[in-house]
Design an enzyme around this catalytic site. Structure first.
Site, PDB file in Angstrom:
ATOM      1  N   SER A 126       2.743   9.167  36.140  1.00  0.00           N
ATOM      2  CA  SER A 126       1.436   9.781  35.850  1.00  0.00           C
ATOM      3  C   SER A 126       0.828  10.517  37.041  1.00  0.00           C
ATOM      4  CB  SER A 126       0.432   8.733  35.339  1.00  0.00           C
ATOM      5  OG  SER A 126       0.920   8.097  34.184  1.00  0.00           O
TER       6      SER A 126
ATOM      7  N   GLY B 184       1.836  13.519  37.907  1.00  0.00           N
ATOM      8  CA  GLY B 184       1.846  14.941  37.569  1.00  0.00           C
ATOM      9  C   GLY B 184       3.212  15.587  37.703  1.00  0.00           C
TER      10      GLY B 184
ATOM     11  N   GLU C 152      13.292  12.320  28.590  1.00  0.00           N
ATOM     12  CA  GLU C 152      12.325  11.310  28.163  1.00  0.00           C
ATOM     13  C   GLU C 152      11.336  11.866  27.147  1.00  0.00           C
ATOM     14  OE1 GLU C 152       9.704   7.914  30.356  1.00  0.00           O
ATOM     15  OE2 GLU C 152       9.443   9.957  31.107  1.00  0.00           O
TER      16      GLU C 152
ATOM     17  N   ARG D 223       2.583  21.144  26.319  1.00  0.00           N
ATOM     18  CA  ARG D 223       2.150  21.256  27.719  1.00  0.00           C
ATOM     19  C   ARG D 223       2.275  22.691  28.224  1.00  0.00           C
ATOM     20  NH1 ARG D 223       2.788  16.116  31.451  1.00  0.00           N
ATOM     21  NH2 ARG D 223       2.403  14.442  29.958  1.00  0.00           N
TER      22      ARG D 223
ATOM     23  N   GLN E 227      11.680   9.034  40.141  1.00  0.00           N
ATOM     24  CA  GLN E 227      10.574   8.085  40.290  1.00  0.00           C
ATOM     25  C   GLN E 227      10.631   7.412  41.653  1.00  0.00           C
ATOM     26  OE1 GLN E 227      10.475   5.386  36.950  1.00  0.00           O
ATOM     27  NE2 GLN E 227       9.266   6.827  35.757  1.00  0.00           N
TER      28      GLN E 227
ATOM     29  N   ARG F 155      13.535   5.654  44.315  1.00  0.00           N
ATOM     30  CA  ARG F 155      14.241   4.568  43.639  1.00  0.00           C
ATOM     31  C   ARG F 155      15.745   4.796  43.670  1.00  0.00           C
ATOM     32  NH1 ARG F 155      11.990   3.054  37.851  1.00  0.00           N
ATOM     33  NH2 ARG F 155      13.721   1.598  38.089  1.00  0.00           N
TER      34      ARG F 155
ATOM     35  N   GLY G  50      20.262   5.611  47.478  1.00  0.00           N
ATOM     36  CA  GLY G  50      21.687   5.811  47.691  1.00  0.00           C
ATOM     37  C   GLY G  50      21.970   7.047  48.509  1.00  0.00           C
TER      38      GLY G  50
ATOM     39  N   LYS H  89      11.858  16.706  53.302  1.00  0.00           N
ATOM     40  CA  LYS H  89      13.157  17.213  53.757  1.00  0.00           C
ATOM     41  C   LYS H  89      13.311  18.647  53.306  1.00  0.00           C
ATOM     42  CE  LYS H  89      18.180  16.644  53.432  1.00  0.00           C
ATOM     43  NZ  LYS H  89      19.323  15.891  52.832  1.00  0.00           N
TER      44      LYS H  89
ATOM     45  N   ARG I 172      16.282  21.348  54.249  1.00  0.00           N
ATOM     46  CA  ARG I 172      17.484  21.589  55.040  1.00  0.00           C
ATOM     47  C   ARG I 172      17.446  22.938  55.748  1.00  0.00           C
ATOM     48  NH1 ARG I 172      22.092  18.666  54.249  1.00  0.00           N
ATOM     49  NH2 ARG I 172      21.648  18.239  52.048  1.00  0.00           N
TER      50      ARG I 172
END
Length: 418
Positions: free
Chosen positions: A183, A185, A210, A219, A335, A354, A357, A390, A392
């Protein structure tokens, strides 16, 4: 497996002729002789502007040498457009294994030295079929560099002046990650970027894993027409007379973006590649930019025992490969973990992504979103910070914008009102 892959490859080409211009497979990569010859015939037909399909193939004078109409039908039964990339890989791997066996046979009969054997095997293992540039060709492009002003490599505009200055727009071959808490944005930001790309003549391909297509469309209309999104639930009842008067112009403006929406849940990177390729074929005069909402909803090819970090790493590597394959930008939403909520300063950091990796390594551009009003709902602060952590090929820093959470509109901080 190799012969099955070859059947699937040829059947897919018959079903979707446009793939032949994009494939890295050559006739010599096939194990089956008739597959080699049939592929050559198909390439020749397409180069002459003919369609390759069941009907056109039945007119071949030497059709029986390819197994006749029954074999063509069998090839079609193996067609799988969405797995085309994997099929190519299988054929190439089978070819490499055959080449290595040939090397070992020759090495044995001709009594090669061990270093020669190792070198030949390494060459096959490392071989690629579509990335060759001789040093002569590379240097030719550089020869006049000291006497010619280098053109600025402008990417696809973001619609935000400061962000454009910082990033030079979304660049070909680059993977961009946009991460934020729920939420904050994220979807409105990526819709903004997609619209701006479309209005500049590019082809935004939007994979919404989703949110269904109707909500994306709502939207798009709301942010373009500056309509409160709540009114999109019942435009007939809730839009004002002036908004209804503007409706057709807003619809036309949204249509001009040429955004292509795919909203099936749980799509794999292979499916995303196949659908992107189809859109590129359908819109040959528009350069694509791919948007994906969002990363951890992409279905991985491997389960990794349920290890989400390994799955996310596989996906980010494959998305980077997609950007390079199509020579276009890929922009992916992600996320953040809840750890951001435990800090006094809740502006995200790289470690908050999240299942990060290899995401931090694979991404060329990583941006985070932060809104003060998200944490202080009673505030009248409508700012949205795009924090570039970041970059590059450029600087990092914060871009300040203004965001209308009711319409989804995003503007530069010094631009009008939202």
């Amino acid at each position: 497996m190799g012969m099955t892959a070859e059947k699937s490859f040829l059947g897919t080409i018959i079903k979707a002729n446009y793939l032949i211009s994009d494939t890295v497979i050559r006739a010599e990569h096939f194990e089956g002789t008739r597959h080699q010859e049939l592929f050559k015939v198909m390439v020749d037909m397409i180069q002459k502007g003919k369609t390759v399909d069941l009907i056109s193939l039945t007119t071949l004078v030497n059709l029986e040498s390819f197994g006749g109409i029954s074999y063509i039908n069998e090839l079609l039964s193996f067609a799988n457009e969405e797995k085309f990339e994997e099929i190519e890989d299988l054929i190439l791997e089978s070819w490499k294994e055959r080449e290595k066996r040939n090397i070992l046979v020759n090495a044995s009969s001709e009594d090669w030295e061990i270093n020669k054997v190792i070198g030949a095997l390494d060459k096959i293992n490392e071989s690629k079929v579509d990335d060759h540039t001789s040093i002569e060709d590379a240097l030719t492009k550089m020869y006049e560099a000291p006497w010619q002003e280098k053109a600025i490599n402008k990417g696809i505009p973001t619609g935000l002046k400061v962000l454009n200055a910082m990033t030079n727009g979304f660049q070909n071959d680059e993977l961009t990650i946009i991460a934020a808490r729920p939420s904050m944005g994220k979807t409105d930001v990526v819709i903004h970027f997609a619209k701006e790309a479309g209005w500049q003549g590019y082809l935004p391909i939007f994979f919404s894993l989703e949110m269904p297509e109707q909500r994306i469309t709502d939207r798009l209309i709301a942010s373009t027409g500056r309509f409160n999104r709540m009114k999109m639930r019942n435009p007939f009842k809730d839009l004002t007379d002036s908004q209804k008067t503007a409706w057709s112009a807003v619809i036309g403006r949204v249509s001009d973006t040429k955004i292509q929406i795919f909203d099936s849940p749980g799509q794999s990177v292979g499916e995303i590649r196949a659908k992107t390729r189809k859109m590129i074929q359908q819109f040959p005069n528009r350069k694509p930019i791919i948007f994906i909402d969002y990363l951890t909803l992409i279905r991985p090819d491997n389960f990794y025992g349920g290890n989400e970090t390994s799955q996310a790493s596989e996906i980010s590597r494959n998305l980077k490969a997609v950007a390079k394959h199509f020579h276009c930008p890929v922009v992916v939403l992600s996320q953040l973990s809840r750890s951001v909520e435990t800090r006094q300063d809740k502006r995200p950091m790289m470690s908050d992504i999240r299942q990060s990796g290899s995401i931090e390594q694979d991404a060329d551009l990583i941006m985070f979103l932060y809104r003060e009003k998200y944490y202080n709902p009673d505030s009248d602060d409508n700012s949205l910070e795009i924090i570039v952590r970041k970059n590059r090929n450029g600087p990092v820093g914060t871009v300040y914008t203004r965001y209308n959470e009711h319409t989804g509109e995003i503007l530069d901080a010094d631009q009008g009102t939202v």
